[in-house]
Design an enzyme around this catalytic site. Sequence first.
Site, short mmCIF file in Angstrom:
data_model
loop_
_atom_site.label_atom_id
_atom_site.label_comp_id
_atom_site.label_asym_id
_atom_site.label_seq_id
_atom_site.Cartn_x
_atom_site.Cartn_y
_atom_site.Cartn_z
N HIS A 136 9.06 -1.78 -5.72
CA HIS A 136 10.03 -2.31 -4.75
C HIS A 136 10.12 -3.83 -4.78
CE1 HIS A 136 6.38 -0.49 -3.01
NE2 HIS A 136 6.10 -1.74 -2.83
N HIS A 161 5.27 -12.25 -2.85
CA HIS A 161 6.27 -11.37 -3.45
C HIS A 161 7.67 -11.94 -3.19
CE1 HIS A 161 5.87 -9.89 0.73
NE2 HIS A 161 7.19 -9.81 0.64
N HIS A 163 12.12 -11.40 -2.62
CA HIS A 163 13.30 -10.62 -2.21
C HIS A 163 14.50 -11.28 -2.88
CE1 HIS A 163 11.06 -8.53 1.02
NE2 HIS A 163 10.40 -9.69 1.09
N GLU A 174 15.98 -13.02 2.87
CA GLU A 174 15.93 -12.23 4.10
C GLU A 174 16.32 -13.10 5.30
OE1 GLU A 174 12.12 -9.95 4.04
OE2 GLU A 174 13.58 -8.39 3.51
N HIS A 187 7.78 -14.70 -0.17
CA HIS A 187 6.88 -14.59 0.98
C HIS A 187 5.44 -14.69 0.49
CE1 HIS A 187 10.20 -12.21 3.28
NE2 HIS A 187 10.36 -13.53 3.38
N THR A 267 9.08 -6.74 7.11
CA THR A 267 10.51 -6.45 6.90
C THR A 267 10.71 -5.11 6.19
OG1 THR A 267 10.54 -7.69 4.84
CG2 THR A 267 11.11 -8.89 6.86
ZN LIG Z 1 8.65 -9.93 2.06
#
Ligand SMILES: [Zn+2]
Length: 401
Positions: A136, A161, A163, A174, A187, A267
């Site tokens: 993911h 990681h 996004h 995000e 993040h 999240t």
């Molecule tokens: Zn995150």
Amino acid sequence: MRPHFLLSTELCHLHYRSPLYCDGTNNTNTGSVKTTVVGHIGPKPQQQNANPKCVGNIANAIYDNFQEMSKHSREEIRNDGENSWATKYSFCGGVYQSPLDFHGSILQYDSTLKPIQLYGYNASSTDYFTISNNGHTVSMSLLPSMYLEIPPFRYIASQLHFHWGSLADQKGSEHCIGGRRYPAEMHIVHYNSKYADVSTAMEAADGLAVLGILIEIGSFNPSYDKIISQLTNIKYKGQNIQIPGFNVQHLIPERLDEYYRYEGSLTTPPCNPSVLWSVFRNHVFISEEQLLLLETALYCTGQNSSAPIEMVDNYRRLQQEGDRRVSVSFREGIVLAVTLACVLGTVVLTAVTCWLFQRKKRGKETKKVVYSPAVPMEENTSKECPRKMGVHNFNMCFSPM
Ligand SMILES: [Zn+2]
């Protein structure tokens, strides 16, 4: 004061959904038309099953639990999407959720916010970081010797990681600032040192501290390339690779004193409201080629999957702030916005007052001076308020008659 919460035993991480933009529209990826969404829960895209996506998580421990779930459960999660998170994971439909849009009315300057103090971030090249495709997101494990301090607690680094969006729409951060979504967001997850590990900490209201770094398109970034250049080696879920340690602080904006701070959540499910967020005001830059690689290199599925799923749009839609306020460590910008709003309001009010005054005066003159000689046109117009009144000419209204 944030309410304490119970441990959620349900965990999930793989799903598809319709990304929500900061301007309140979503993109179903079925065409170029965006559908307006009322509120923060949007309708399901019509072709969700045709284009499943995966989403990033915040802790590897969560992912491990996901792997233990039955195949049936995973398929169920995949087909549910973000819209139904709350029916299975109560926190996801609760309060203190993330991410947020940082906009004027919820921001408040806090003079007590000090520069974020990072320790041990300059890792030795004799240490190793493990970069993983966990199905993911791409994550990189961090060393327990890395930590930050937000009094009264110390938070130990766990992993970082990303996004991101997709080729169709390169907006995948995000958090948003003033309604603007950025190309990507990183993040860095830390857990409170009073807990044994990150999985225990995420069950506590004061368990996690996450640094949010907004990523823009700019020049090539050699520090980010230490991670991005490895993506082709971990294209499929479950793959990982080790790289020598480096200075992780080089992935963070230089100004550690300017950030947004608020209490929020994971999240991804189970959406525990256990995160003290610090999102830096300043951005970092990577090249367009680097962003392109992030958007296209990875799959949510394993190497032998007969139906590979691209890892794209792995960000959660914006959440409602409720009664929360976002503390801001910097005054510049907020004061400017308020000042501009005041100036604009004053100009508009003055212009309207001026127009009403002139209208009333002209009415009186028309009644009194019925047989007076004609006045030269130039003189007459020079004392009128133009129909389109600007900053430069509305002062004429106050010149002596
Ligand atoms: Zn995150």
